[in-house]
Motif scaffolding. Structure first.
Motif, PDB file in Angstrom:
ATOM      1  N   ILE A   1       1.232  -1.774  -0.066  1.00  6.64           N
ATOM      2  CA  ILE A   1      -0.003  -0.255   0.365  1.00  6.64           C
ATOM      3  C   ILE A   1       0.672   1.547  -0.457  1.00  6.64           C
ATOM      4  CG2 ILE A   1      -0.243  -0.423   2.363  1.00  6.64           C
ATOM      5  CD1 ILE A   1      -2.320   1.301  -0.150  1.00  6.64           C
ATOM      6  N   TYR A   2       0.332   2.088  -0.963  1.00  5.48           N
ATOM      7  CA  TYR A   2       1.716   3.362  -0.807  1.00  5.48           C
ATOM      8  C   TYR A   2       0.410   4.015  -1.370  1.00  5.48           C
ATOM      9  CZ  TYR A   2       5.068   6.436  -2.558  1.00  5.48           C
ATOM     10  OH  TYR A   2       5.812   7.686  -2.218  1.00  5.48           O
ATOM     11  N   ASP A   3      -0.027   4.438  -3.115  1.00  4.23           N
ATOM     12  CA  ASP A   3      -0.859   5.226  -3.439  1.00  4.23           C
ATOM     13  C   ASP A   3      -1.788   5.955  -2.575  1.00  4.23           C
ATOM     14  OD1 ASP A   3      -0.214   4.206  -6.405  1.00  4.23           O
ATOM     15  OD2 ASP A   3       0.152   3.077  -4.886  1.00  4.23           O
ATOM     16  N   TYR A   4      -2.777   5.452  -2.159  1.00  2.00           N
ATOM     17  CA  TYR A   4      -3.557   5.937  -1.377  1.00  2.00           C
ATOM     18  C   TYR A   4      -3.527   6.604  -0.625  1.00  2.00           C
ATOM     19  CZ  TYR A   4      -6.283   2.342  -3.689  1.00  2.00           C
ATOM     20  OH  TYR A   4      -7.054   1.069  -4.024  1.00  2.00           O
ATOM     21  N   VAL A   5      -2.764   6.676   0.424  1.00  2.00           N
ATOM     22  CA  VAL A   5      -1.500   7.047   1.587  1.00  2.00           C
ATOM     23  C   VAL A   5      -1.003   8.012   1.297  1.00  2.00           C
ATOM     24  CG1 VAL A   5      -0.156   6.585   3.094  1.00  2.00           C
ATOM     25  CG2 VAL A   5      -0.884   5.459   2.895  1.00  2.00           C
ATOM     26  N   LYS A   6       0.225   8.065  -0.027  1.00  2.00           N
ATOM     27  CA  LYS A   6       0.633   9.151  -0.292  1.00  2.00           C
ATOM     28  C   LYS A   6      -0.242  10.468  -0.740  1.00  2.00           C
ATOM     29  CE  LYS A   6       4.561  11.841  -1.641  1.00  2.00           C
ATOM     30  NZ  LYS A   6       5.679  11.811  -0.696  1.00  2.00           N
ATOM     31  N   VAL A   7      -1.131   9.966  -1.502  1.00  2.00           N
ATOM     32  CA  VAL A   7      -1.925  10.839  -2.001  1.00  2.00           C
ATOM     33  C   VAL A   7      -3.042  11.311  -0.968  1.00  2.00           C
ATOM     34  CG1 VAL A   7      -4.064  11.654  -3.618  1.00  2.00           C
ATOM     35  CG2 VAL A   7      -2.107  10.198  -4.759  1.00  2.00           C
ATOM     36  N   MET A   8      -4.077  10.456  -0.219  1.00  2.00           N
ATOM     37  CA  MET A   8      -4.816  11.158   0.465  1.00  2.00           C
ATOM     38  C   MET A   8      -4.043  11.716   1.932  1.00  2.00           C
ATOM     39  SD  MET A   8      -7.535   7.808   0.650  1.00  2.00           S
ATOM     40  CE  MET A   8      -8.772   8.700   1.331  1.00  2.00           C
ATOM     41  N   THR A   9      -3.306  11.156   2.914  1.00  6.16           N
ATOM     42  CA  THR A   9      -2.909  11.680   3.727  1.00  6.16           C
ATOM     43  C   THR A   9      -1.580  12.028   4.048  1.00  6.16           C
ATOM     44  OG1 THR A   9      -2.217   9.599   5.101  1.00  6.16           O
ATOM     45  CG2 THR A   9      -4.220   9.664   4.942  1.00  6.16           C
ATOM     46  N   ASP A  10      -0.440  11.832   2.992  1.00  7.31           N
ATOM     47  CA  ASP A  10       1.373  11.859   2.946  1.00  7.31           C
ATOM     48  C   ASP A  10       1.848  11.486   4.597  1.00  7.31           C
ATOM     49  OD1 ASP A  10       3.600  12.244   2.080  1.00  7.31           O
ATOM     50  OD2 ASP A  10       3.262  14.123   2.246  1.00  7.31           O
ATOM     51  N   SER A  11       1.548  10.257   4.725  1.00  2.00           N
ATOM     52  CA  SER A  11       1.714   9.415   5.839  1.00  2.00           C
ATOM     53  C   SER A  11       1.129  10.040   7.047  1.00  2.00           C
ATOM     54  CB  SER A  11       3.427   9.132   5.899  1.00  2.00           C
ATOM     55  OG  SER A  11       3.226   8.015   5.078  1.00  2.00           O
ATOM     56  N   GLY A  12       0.548  11.190   7.301  1.00  2.00           N
ATOM     57  CA  GLY A  12       0.127  12.058   8.621  1.00  2.00           C
ATOM     58  C   GLY A  12      -1.238  11.319   8.405  1.00  2.00           C
ATOM     59  N   PRO A  13      -2.282  12.393   9.573  1.00  2.00           N
ATOM     60  CA  PRO A  13      -1.824  13.488  10.300  1.00  2.00           C
ATOM     61  C   PRO A  13      -0.424  12.773  11.095  1.00  2.00           C
ATOM     62  CG  PRO A  13      -3.663  13.021  11.280  1.00  2.00           C
ATOM     63  CD  PRO A  13      -3.095  12.402  10.168  1.00  2.00           C
ATOM     64  N   GLY A  14       1.083  13.729  11.571  1.00  2.00           N
ATOM     65  CA  GLY A  14       2.136  12.892  12.029  1.00  2.00           C
ATOM     66  C   GLY A  14       2.451  11.800  11.314  1.00  2.00           C
ATOM     67  N   THR A  15       2.400  10.573  11.712  1.00  2.00           N
ATOM     68  CA  THR A  15       2.717   9.923  11.312  1.00  2.00           C
ATOM     69  C   THR A  15       1.165   8.254  11.356  1.00  2.00           C
ATOM     70  OG1 THR A  15       3.567   8.213  13.060  1.00  2.00           O
ATOM     71  CG2 THR A  15       5.344   9.615  11.530  1.00  2.00           C
ATOM     72  N   SER A  16       0.290   8.254  11.480  1.00  2.00           N
ATOM     73  CA  SER A  16      -0.731   8.052  12.223  1.00  2.00           C
ATOM     74  C   SER A  16      -1.491   6.878  10.573  1.00  2.00           C
ATOM     75  CB  SER A  16      -1.587   8.752  12.474  1.00  2.00           C
ATOM     76  OG  SER A  16      -2.081  10.142  11.456  1.00  2.00           O
ATOM     77  N   THR A  17      -0.849   7.454   9.463  1.00  2.00           N
ATOM     78  CA  THR A  17      -1.042   6.540   8.674  1.00  2.00           C
ATOM     79  C   THR A  17       0.567   5.712   7.751  1.00  2.00           C
ATOM     80  OG1 THR A  17      -1.811   8.361   6.913  1.00  2.00           O
ATOM     81  CG2 THR A  17      -2.733   7.492   8.205  1.00  2.00           C
ATOM     82  N   GLU A  18       1.465   6.247   8.328  1.00  2.00           N
ATOM     83  CA  GLU A  18       2.373   5.618   7.749  1.00  2.00           C
ATOM     84  C   GLU A  18       2.659   4.304   7.505  1.00  2.00           C
ATOM     85  OE1 GLU A  18       6.267   7.866   7.922  1.00  2.00           O
ATOM     86  OE2 GLU A  18       6.843   6.278   9.303  1.00  2.00           O
ATOM     87  N   THR A  19       3.006   3.773   6.141  1.00  2.00           N
ATOM     88  CA  THR A  19       3.093   1.717   6.175  1.00  2.00           C
ATOM     89  C   THR A  19       4.630   2.415   5.649  1.00  2.00           C
ATOM     90  OG1 THR A  19       2.864   2.077   4.070  1.00  2.00           O
ATOM     91  CG2 THR A  19       0.625   1.682   5.310  1.00  2.00           C
ATOM     92  N   LEU A  20       5.087   0.439   5.296  1.00  2.00           N
ATOM     93  CA  LEU A  20       6.334   0.176   5.072  1.00  2.00           C
ATOM     94  C   LEU A  20       7.169   1.101   3.900  1.00  2.00           C
ATOM     95  CD1 LEU A  20       6.675  -2.837   6.878  1.00  2.00           C
ATOM     96  CD2 LEU A  20       8.334  -1.154   7.355  1.00  2.00           C
ATOM     97  N   THR A  21       5.841   0.892   3.132  1.00  2.00           N
ATOM     98  CA  THR A  21       6.129   1.407   1.729  1.00  2.00           C
ATOM     99  C   THR A  21       6.150   2.972   1.859  1.00  2.00           C
ATOM    100  OG1 THR A  21       4.372   1.088   1.149  1.00  2.00           O
ATOM    101  CG2 THR A  21       5.351  -0.754   0.351  1.00  2.00           C
ATOM    102  N   SER A  22       5.457   3.026   2.952  1.00  2.00           N
ATOM    103  CA  SER A  22       5.829   5.011   2.351  1.00  2.00           C
ATOM    104  C   SER A  22       6.325   5.457   3.300  1.00  2.00           C
ATOM    105  CB  SER A  22       4.042   4.937   3.012  1.00  2.00           C
ATOM    106  OG  SER A  22       3.996   5.403   4.966  1.00  2.00           O
TER     107      SER A  22
END
Length: 313
Positions: free
Chosen positions: A251-272
């Motif tokens: 998973i990378y595209d949704y995280v990058k476009v929607m939250t950019d791993s934020g707020p903070g690092t709350s949606t950060e995955t290994l690939t992001s």
């Protein structure tokens, strides 16, 4: 009886240019598999094995942020990885995201497949419409849900607020407790049809005789589902979960476009996180280390799943 030696007829005959040209057609028309495997083998080596080996090679170097040079230090990146708290947070988010998406998409996919498993008029069109989300690029899907979940004008956010199901003071994608769920909505919308297609194919392949016998014996629909459909569909379900689970780890595209791993690092995955290290910090060796570590996690998790559920290909 006198033995008579037959003189050898093998002589060195010079090969003409015309005969040399005949070698290639004879080689290509032979039954040996090498001529036909050579192109795909070359592609696998060029686009699969070489990048992997290059990423492994990069992990042996330490990036100097001042000189921007890589210095040989084989243990630096792996030691840094295991001491990095963001890596462990990203592992937790990745597994939470993967397991949640798998459970929801599998449940919805199976339920929708049971509803669409009919030859009545109009069901073919419904099955075709179900595949439409699959052709939308993930980045476009992420952008679409980013707009729909916007706290000011998003149709989903304003709908939930107007129904009293959500507080306007906590926008979904801007709150650390709900941002990952917002990203998950986009994934579920796009990839549930994939599960529907696999479940439908499995349902259509089931034999009819056990269900006819169960109906004659007076079995209810729920009894037929839990005692016949699910057991006979278990191998298809396990295979679908394995394929989708491996994909969810990336998973990378949704995280990058929607939250950019934020707020903070709350949606950060290994690939992001690997993407952040690569594109923002330009620390290519450490980004390669995180990517290889993700690959190892996928292999270990998949192997455990295959062993537990006895998946057969």
């Amino acid at each position: 009886m006198v033995s008579q030696q037959v003189p050898s007829l093998a002589v060195d005959v010079p090969v003409s240019g015309t005969e040399r040209r005949r070698v290639w057609p004879r080689f290509l028309t032979s039954e040996h598999p090498f001529p036909w495997l050579a192109p795909i083998t070359a592609l696998i080596l060029a686009f699969g094995v070489y990048p992997l080996l290059y990423a492994l090679w990069l992990t042996f170097f330490k990036r100097n942020p001042v000189t921007r040079l890589n210095v040989f230090n084989p243990t630096w990146n792996w030691g840094k990885l295991f001491a990095d708290e963001r890596v462990w947070g990203a592992i937790g988010h990745t597994y939470l995201y993967t397991i949640s998406a798998l459970l929801i998409e599998l449940g919805l996919g199976l339920a929708i497949a049971l509803l669409l498993d009919s030859d009545r008029r109009g069901y073919g069109l419904l099955r075709a419409l179900m595949t439409l989300p699959l052709v939308v690029p993930p980045a476009v899907t992420g952008m679409m849900f980013l707009l729909m979940l916007d706290g000011s004008f998003g149709v989903l956010s304003t709908g939930l607020v107007s129904l009293g199901l959500w507080s306007p003071q906590h926008p979904i994608l801007a709150s650390s407790g709900s941002a990952l769920a917002g990203v998950l909505l986009a994934d579920i919308w796009q990839w549930t049809p994939f599960m529907v297609l696999i479940m439908l194919a499995g349902l259509r392949a089931l034999p009819k005789e056990p269900f006819e016998a169960a109906a004659i014996d007076g079995a209810t629909a729920s009894q037929a589902f839990f005692r016949l459909t699910l057991p006979m569909l278990s191998r298809i379900i396990a295979l679908a979960v394995l394929i989708r689970g491996v994909d969810l780890f990336r998973i990378y595209d949704y995280v990058k476009v929607m939250t950019d791993s934020g707020p903070g690092t709350s949606t950060e995955t290994l690939t992001s996180y690997a993407g952040t290290i690569y594109f923002k910090n330009a620390d290519f060796p450490y980004a390669s280390t995180i990517s290889l570590f993700t690959l190892l996690l996928v292999i270990v998790t998949s192997s455990i799943f295959i062993k537990l559920f006895k998946v057969r290909f």
